[in-house]
Design an enzyme around this catalytic site. Structure first.
Site, mmCIF file in Angstrom:
data_model
loop_
_atom_site.group_PDB
_atom_site.id
_atom_site.type_symbol
_atom_site.label_atom_id
_atom_site.label_comp_id
_atom_site.label_asym_id
_atom_site.label_seq_id
_atom_site.Cartn_x
_atom_site.Cartn_y
_atom_site.Cartn_z
ATOM 1 N N PRO A 14 0.837 -1.189 0.000
ATOM 2 C CA PRO A 14 0.000 0.000 0.000
ATOM 3 C C PRO A 14 0.878 1.246 0.000
ATOM 4 O O PRO A 14 1.946 1.245 0.586
ATOM 5 C CB PRO A 14 -0.707 -0.118 1.339
ATOM 6 C CG PRO A 14 0.280 -0.843 2.194
ATOM 7 C CD PRO A 14 1.232 -1.594 1.330
ATOM 8 N N ASP A 21 -4.072 -0.998 -10.842
ATOM 9 C CA ASP A 21 -5.254 -0.433 -10.178
ATOM 10 C C ASP A 21 -4.993 0.955 -9.619
ATOM 11 O O ASP A 21 -3.859 1.399 -9.546
ATOM 12 C CB ASP A 21 -5.623 -1.328 -8.988
ATOM 13 C CG ASP A 21 -6.251 -2.620 -9.438
ATOM 14 O OD1 ASP A 21 -6.765 -2.658 -10.557
ATOM 15 O OD2 ASP A 21 -6.213 -3.583 -8.653
ATOM 16 N N LYS A 34 -10.464 1.661 -10.326
ATOM 17 C CA LYS A 34 -11.718 2.329 -10.052
ATOM 18 C C LYS A 34 -11.473 3.821 -9.961
ATOM 19 O O LYS A 34 -10.489 4.248 -9.372
ATOM 20 C CB LYS A 34 -12.164 1.881 -8.659
ATOM 21 C CG LYS A 34 -13.562 1.374 -8.578
ATOM 22 C CD LYS A 34 -13.816 1.115 -7.106
ATOM 23 C CE LYS A 34 -14.982 0.203 -6.886
ATOM 24 N NZ LYS A 34 -15.162 -0.060 -5.471
ATOM 25 N N MET A 53 -12.535 -1.210 3.192
ATOM 26 C CA MET A 53 -13.593 -0.620 2.358
ATOM 27 C C MET A 53 -14.815 -0.231 3.188
ATOM 28 O O MET A 53 -15.948 -0.457 2.770
ATOM 29 C CB MET A 53 -14.018 -1.608 1.253
ATOM 30 C CG MET A 53 -12.916 -1.874 0.258
ATOM 31 S SD MET A 53 -13.385 -3.081 -0.994
ATOM 32 C CE MET A 53 -13.133 -4.611 -0.110
HETATM 33 N N1 SAH Z 1 -5.736 -5.868 -1.740
HETATM 34 C C1 SAH Z 1 -5.688 -4.694 -0.897
HETATM 35 C C2 SAH Z 1 -7.054 -4.280 -0.438
HETATM 36 C C3 SAH Z 1 -7.964 -3.867 -1.536
HETATM 37 S S1 SAH Z 1 -9.524 -3.358 -0.953
HETATM 38 C C4 SAH Z 1 -4.780 -4.961 0.301
HETATM 39 O O1 SAH Z 1 -4.353 -6.082 0.526
HETATM 40 O O2 SAH Z 1 -4.470 -4.012 1.018
HETATM 41 C C5 SAH Z 1 -9.290 -1.628 -0.829
HETATM 42 C C6 SAH Z 1 -9.316 -1.209 0.612
HETATM 43 O O3 SAH Z 1 -8.071 -1.472 1.209
HETATM 44 C C7 SAH Z 1 -9.545 0.256 0.824
HETATM 45 O O4 SAH Z 1 -10.906 0.584 0.756
HETATM 46 C C8 SAH Z 1 -9.015 0.424 2.229
HETATM 47 O O5 SAH Z 1 -9.929 -0.037 3.184
HETATM 48 C C9 SAH Z 1 -7.837 -0.516 2.219
HETATM 49 N N2 SAH Z 1 -6.586 0.183 1.908
HETATM 50 C C10 SAH Z 1 -5.792 0.022 0.846
HETATM 51 N N3 SAH Z 1 -4.712 0.817 0.929
HETATM 52 C C11 SAH Z 1 -4.835 1.503 2.080
HETATM 53 C C12 SAH Z 1 -4.054 2.475 2.746
HETATM 54 N N4 SAH Z 1 -2.896 2.928 2.241
HETATM 55 N N5 SAH Z 1 -4.491 2.954 3.927
HETATM 56 C C13 SAH Z 1 -5.622 2.518 4.474
HETATM 57 N N6 SAH Z 1 -6.404 1.603 3.888
HETATM 58 C C14 SAH Z 1 -6.021 1.098 2.719
#
Ligand code: SAH
Length: 513
Positions: free
Chosen positions: A16, A39, A61, A176
């Site tokens: 992330p 993405d 998205k 989410m």
């Molecule tokens: N596959 C991703 C999640 C995808 S769903 C993973 O493993 O992290 C997308 C959700 O992930 C967002 O709505 C949020 O809830 C969370 N998310 C992703 N990146 C984030 C970040 N930098 N900080 C906080 N929440 C995050």
């Protein structure tokens, strides 16, 4: 018989936010990819690792709409792999955790396409470590549950067993869940969870713009709304939240929350970006300079072949060192030909680059001048010494002239020249629109090329908002000449000195925009 080249797909997690949290495996795949399908949560900085001739396709998205339906994404991956391409499907966080990675893998399997999967750090891990909220802790929580707060309809998902979660007593992490947060906490309370259960929301976890809002489940949704928390954010519920903010180390870093643009050439030797990120800054690389090696004529080559006969070799930049080593290699020589030659290196980064090749500089002035060298040589003096300067074709003549005046024999070999980098005007404009807290300039040529790339008019337009950080007086002079007074000037004229100067400036409370 020629075998048909078969493609493959790597489903890779990008981690992330912070691009340095990607795995080495994913990075290697990205650098080798023919096509990258990505993405919205994927860091733009990571995409800069993709080969220039590779294709990048955004399928994420935006504003609630999928740029591309899942079936179309699956078809795209299959098509490209069947056409023989190496496809990297880059997904935010971990490819499987609420990432639909398994649906894509299923489709590839069904189509007989070869695939591999590289894990990524999921958002919950980063939010937990960077906000200082351990997800499990012997004293607080023996269980950990990941939940999706997203449902096909509005409101909370009926696929989730809320009543058992309400009585579980461990840590809950909701992905989410920004929009549905009021419904989620209401549902948990209806199912019997105490309204005073600690809860926190972590927005943009792991990024310099990370925000954490803490409270209890009965007020967390209101607090998040008051603070205008937006996706991506995670909701963490459970008594582990009570450990916040004691362990919130990230938000306490000296450059946390600061946006810093880096204009220097992406050097192989010294990683300014990594150092700034480690201090909590959000870094935007907009390299304005690239290094182009120059062809050597017969005279230049013979000077390098005889390098061992000089008394001094003067190296003024890491690029000068790297290219000298390359050129010696081209001549079937190596650093042993420097045995017995004294080396003057200008600046710490040049001497660090020499050290990589096992070479120690005899003298390392910060600011190089013939007089400084004369001072170093003391009684020995410069008179009669033979100097070789393998350096930039754009370097100033002053040094050579002054050394000659002092009686030295000086040979110059123009081994490289700085040229404008391929950073586009649009990219610089994009970064300027984010109103960086600092735009760093590490030489006069970074300033000149910056202006050359964006053009005089755009520079004029942005100048009054630009907060320049300069590495030293020469660079500051160039900035001032263009009507831009730097807000910071380094005392020590090195990258380290520049970073320190920005830290001091922030510490003094100046950097609020
Ligand atoms: N596959 C991703 C999640 C995808 S769903 C993973 O493993 O992290 C997308 C959700 O992930 C967002 O709505 C949020 O809830 C969370 N998310 C992703 N990146 C984030 C970040 N930098 N900080 C906080 N929440 C995050």
């Amino acid at each position: 018989m020629t075998k048909r080249r078969s493609g493959r797909v790597v489903l890779a997690g990008a981690g992330p936010g912070d691009p340095s949290l990607v795995t080495v495996a994913a990075l290697e795949a990205l650098r080798a990819a023919d096509v990258v399908v990505y993405d919205s949560l994927v860091s733009g900085e990571l995409l800069r690792e993709v080969r220039e001739d590779a294709q990048q396709i955004f399928v994420g998205k935006r504003a609630g709409d999928h740029a591309m339906a899942q079936e179309a994404i699956n078809a795209l991956l299959i098509d490209r792999a069947q056409a023989g391409q190496f496809v990297v499907r880059l997904k935010g966080g971990d490819p499987y955790i609420f990432g639909r990675g398994a649906e894509e893998a299923d489709a590839l399997e069904a189509a007989g396409v070869r695939f591999e999967i590289i894990p990524g750090i999921t958002a919950a891990t980063v939010a937990s470590l960077y906000a200082g909220i351990p997800l499990t802790d012997r004293r607080h929580s023996p269980t950990l549950t990941f939940i999706t707060g997203h449902s096909a309809n509005s409101g909370v998902s009926d696929q989730v067993n809320w009543s058992s979660l309400a009585s579980l007593g461990g840590t809950l992490v909701v992905y989410m869940g920004v929009k549905t947060m009021p419904d989620i906490v209401a549902r948990l309370m209806v199912e019997g969870m105490s309204g005073s259960t600690p809860a926190a929301v972590v927005e943009n976890a792991g990024m310099s713009c990370q925000r954490t809002v803490a409270g209890v489940i009965s007020d967390i949704a209101d607090r998040a709304r008051e603070e205008s928390i937006r996706a991506p954010a995670l909701l963490i519920i459970g008594s582990v939240v009570s450990l916040y903010p004691r362990l919130a180390w990230f938000e306490r870093l000296p450059l946390f929350g600061k946006r810093i643009a880096v204009t220097r050439a992406t050097a192989r030797t010294e990683n300014m970006t990594a150092r700034l990120r480690a201090l909590g800054a959000e870094v935007f690389e907009i390299p304005t300079i690239a290094i182009r090696p120059l062809d050597l004529d017969a005279g230049d080559r013979s000077r390098l072949e005889r390098i061992g006969q000089y008394d001094f070799v003067v190296l003024t930049s890491p690029a000068a060192v790297e290219i000298l080593v390359d050129r010696l290699r081209d001549l079937s020589l190596d650093v042993r030909s420097l045995a017995g030659v004294r080396i003057a290196a200008v600046g710490e980064s040049t001497s660090a680059c020499l050290a990589k090749y096992g070479l120690r500089a005899d003298v390392v002035p910060d600011d190089f001048s013939a007089d400084a060298l004369g001072e170093y040589l003391g009684e020995e003096g410069i008179n009669g010494l033979r100097f070789l300067l393998p350096r930039s074709g754009k370097a100033r003549a002053g040094l050579v002239e002054r050394l000659a005046e002092l009686g030295a024999e000086v040979d110059e070999v123009k081994t490289y020249e700085p040229v404008p980098a391929r950073t586009s005007c649009d990219r610089i404009q994009e970064v300027l629109a984010l109103e960086p807290d600092f735009i760093t300039f590490t030489s006069s040529s970074t300033v000149e090329n910056f202006v050359r790339i964006i053009g005089d008019d755009a520079f004029e337009m942005h100048r009054s908002q630009m907060r320049a950080a300069s590495i030293g007086p020469a660079t500051s002079r160039t900035l001032k000449g263009l009507g831009l007074e730097p807000v910071v000037e380094a005392e020590t004229h090195t990258v380290g000195g520049l970073i320190e100067a920005m830290e001091r400036f922030v510490e003094a409370g100046h950097a609020e925009v």
